[in-house]
Write a protein that holds these residues in place. Structure first.
Motif, PDB file in Angstrom:
ATOM      1  N   GLU A 158      -7.502 -16.735  -8.475  1.00  0.00           N
ATOM      2  CA  GLU A 158      -6.952 -16.880  -9.852  1.00  0.00           C
ATOM      3  C   GLU A 158      -5.726 -16.957  -9.838  1.00  0.00           C
ATOM      4  N   ALA A 159      -4.739 -17.802 -11.324  1.00  0.00           N
ATOM      5  CA  ALA A 159      -3.642 -18.386 -11.577  1.00  0.00           C
ATOM      6  C   ALA A 159      -2.261 -16.901 -11.395  1.00  0.00           C
ATOM      7  N   GLU A 160      -2.305 -16.810 -11.726  1.00  0.00           N
ATOM      8  CA  GLU A 160      -1.954 -14.839 -11.705  1.00  0.00           C
ATOM      9  C   GLU A 160      -1.336 -15.108 -10.521  1.00  0.00           C
ATOM     10  N   ALA A 161       0.276 -14.806 -10.496  1.00  0.00           N
ATOM     11  CA  ALA A 161       0.895 -14.392  -9.544  1.00  0.00           C
ATOM     12  C   ALA A 161       1.433 -13.644  -9.251  1.00  0.00           C
ATOM     13  N   TYR A 162       0.863 -12.634  -7.337  1.00  0.00           N
ATOM     14  CA  TYR A 162       0.216 -11.076  -7.707  1.00  0.00           C
ATOM     15  C   TYR A 162       1.707 -11.370  -6.234  1.00  0.00           C
ATOM     16  N   VAL A 163       1.821  -9.445  -5.854  1.00  0.00           N
ATOM     17  CA  VAL A 163       2.686  -9.057  -4.711  1.00  0.00           C
ATOM     18  C   VAL A 163       0.993  -8.032  -4.652  1.00  0.00           C
ATOM     19  N   TRP A 164       1.006  -8.967  -3.402  1.00  0.00           N
ATOM     20  CA  TRP A 164      -0.222  -7.921  -2.965  1.00  0.00           C
ATOM     21  C   TRP A 164      -0.152  -6.951  -1.617  1.00  0.00           C
ATOM     22  N   ALA A 165      -1.021  -5.985  -2.500  1.00  0.00           N
ATOM     23  CA  ALA A 165      -1.166  -4.606  -1.279  1.00  0.00           C
ATOM     24  C   ALA A 165      -2.730  -4.157  -1.053  1.00  0.00           C
ATOM     25  N   VAL A 166      -2.588  -2.956  -0.325  1.00  0.00           N
ATOM     26  CA  VAL A 166      -4.091  -2.030   0.236  1.00  0.00           C
ATOM     27  C   VAL A 166      -3.535  -0.404   0.082  1.00  0.00           C
ATOM     28  N   ASP A 167      -4.645  -0.081  -0.011  1.00  0.00           N
ATOM     29  CA  ASP A 167      -4.319   1.687   0.043  1.00  0.00           C
ATOM     30  C   ASP A 167      -5.106   1.599   1.363  1.00  0.00           C
ATOM     31  N   ALA A 168      -4.933   3.136   1.233  1.00  0.00           N
ATOM     32  CA  ALA A 168      -5.257   3.760   2.258  1.00  0.00           C
ATOM     33  C   ALA A 168      -7.101   3.224   2.949  1.00  0.00           C
ATOM     34  N   GLU A 169      -7.964   3.372   2.055  1.00  0.00           N
ATOM     35  CA  GLU A 169      -9.408   2.659   2.692  1.00  0.00           C
ATOM     36  C   GLU A 169      -9.368   1.792   3.209  1.00  0.00           C
ATOM     37  N   GLN A 170      -8.661   0.463   2.258  1.00  0.00           N
ATOM     38  CA  GLN A 170      -8.040  -0.913   2.542  1.00  0.00           C
ATOM     39  C   GLN A 170      -7.962  -1.105   4.412  1.00  0.00           C
ATOM     40  N   ALA A 171      -6.481  -0.472   4.194  1.00  0.00           N
ATOM     41  CA  ALA A 171      -5.823  -0.824   5.330  1.00  0.00           C
ATOM     42  C   ALA A 171      -6.735  -1.793   6.909  1.00  0.00           C
ATOM     43  N   PRO A 172      -7.777  -0.602   7.262  1.00  0.00           N
ATOM     44  CA  PRO A 172      -8.287  -1.165   8.562  1.00  0.00           C
ATOM     45  C   PRO A 172      -9.003  -2.764   8.565  1.00  0.00           C
ATOM     46  N   SER A 173      -9.131  -2.878   6.931  1.00  0.00           N
ATOM     47  CA  SER A 173      -9.496  -3.971   7.237  1.00  0.00           C
ATOM     48  C   SER A 173      -7.911  -5.873   7.153  1.00  0.00           C
ATOM     49  N   TYR A 174      -6.699  -5.487   7.100  1.00  0.00           N
ATOM     50  CA  TYR A 174      -5.810  -5.614   8.022  1.00  0.00           C
ATOM     51  C   TYR A 174      -5.054  -5.789   9.211  1.00  0.00           C
ATOM     52  N   TRP A 175      -5.746  -4.520  10.253  1.00  0.00           N
ATOM     53  CA  TRP A 175      -5.010  -4.759  11.344  1.00  0.00           C
ATOM     54  C   TRP A 175      -5.661  -6.025  12.247  1.00  0.00           C
ATOM     55  N   GLY A 233       1.297   8.233  -2.726  1.00  0.00           N
ATOM     56  CA  GLY A 233       2.655   7.130  -3.557  1.00  0.00           C
ATOM     57  C   GLY A 233       2.647   6.055  -3.167  1.00  0.00           C
ATOM     58  N   GLN A 234       2.012   5.668  -2.222  1.00  0.00           N
ATOM     59  CA  GLN A 234       2.354   4.176  -1.613  1.00  0.00           C
ATOM     60  C   GLN A 234       0.517   3.605  -1.426  1.00  0.00           C
ATOM     61  N   VAL A 235       1.173   2.442  -1.237  1.00  0.00           N
ATOM     62  CA  VAL A 235      -0.261   1.105  -0.553  1.00  0.00           C
ATOM     63  C   VAL A 235       0.513   0.344   0.325  1.00  0.00           C
ATOM     64  N   LEU A 236       0.146  -0.464   0.931  1.00  0.00           N
ATOM     65  CA  LEU A 236       0.481  -0.896   2.151  1.00  0.00           C
ATOM     66  C   LEU A 236       0.505  -2.292   2.501  1.00  0.00           C
ATOM     67  N   HIS A 237       2.070  -3.230   2.415  1.00  0.00           N
ATOM     68  CA  HIS A 237       1.705  -4.631   2.568  1.00  0.00           C
ATOM     69  C   HIS A 237       1.333  -4.821   4.074  1.00  0.00           C
TER      70      HIS A 237
END
Length: 179
Positions: free
Chosen positions: A30-47, A6-10
């Motif tokens: 892309e031109a749309e504004a977002y808040v970015w986060a990652v799930d458990a699978e993608q989290a290591p890419s941001y360590w 139930g969570q994602v990480l930034h």
């Protein structure tokens, strides 16, 4: 450091963010504004320190034994993250924080497979940020090898023509290919 159900990480080096407001990232296609986060699978890419260039590869269905052995290494797990030697001190000294965000506010982003989660409305963290800790230890605990290279480009050139899954983040910060 991974999100709970139930969570994602930034991930951020800033420990004082109270509210995430959608914005157009400097590197956005892309031109749309977002808040970015990652799930458990993608989290290591941001360590990693935020600006650290990294080339990552992992075994996926369809990966050939030859590519796995050539790029990941025989008996070396399922995933490899490569950085340049010049970023090692930052990997050892950067204090990185994880913000837990409510996953219900986000939708998957990316084709052909989602590589991030985005929200188009402001999002408040579920609590205070948590220090991620030793970034190299995070990789080791997850069974992900960290490879130190003089230049990312020869590795990247091999990865993108292989049968492995791959991602490159902040590659524009890597040493020039001809340096």
């Amino acid at each position: 450091m991974r999100p709970a159900v139930g969570q994602v990480l930034h991930f951020s080096e800033d420990p004082a963010i109270e509210r995430f407001v959608p914005h157009v990232a400097a590197t956005a296609r892309e031109a749309e504004a977002y808040v970015w986060a990652v799930d458990a699978e993608q989290a290591p890419s941001y360590w990693f320190p935020r600006q650290c260039p990294r080339a990552m590869a992992w075994v996926r269905p369809g990966t050939t034994d030859a590519d796995r052995e050539r790029i990941v290494g025989a008996g070396c797990g399922e995933r490899v993250h490569a950085i340049e030697f010049g970023w090692l001190d930052a990997m050892r000294s950067t204090i990185l924080y994880a913000y837990r965000l409510p996953a219900g506010r986000f939708r998957p982003f990316g084709e052909p497979w989602p590589h991030a989660w985005v929200a188009v409305e402001p999002v408040e963290p579920l609590g205070p940020p948590e220090p991620v800790g030793d970034l190299l230890a995070c990789h080791a605990a997850a069974g992900i090898q960290v490879r130190l290279l003089d230049s990312l480009w020869p590795f990247w050139d091999e990865v993108i023509t292989s049968s492995l899954g791959f991602s490159g983040i902040r590659l524009h910060n890597a040493r020039p290919a001809d340096a």
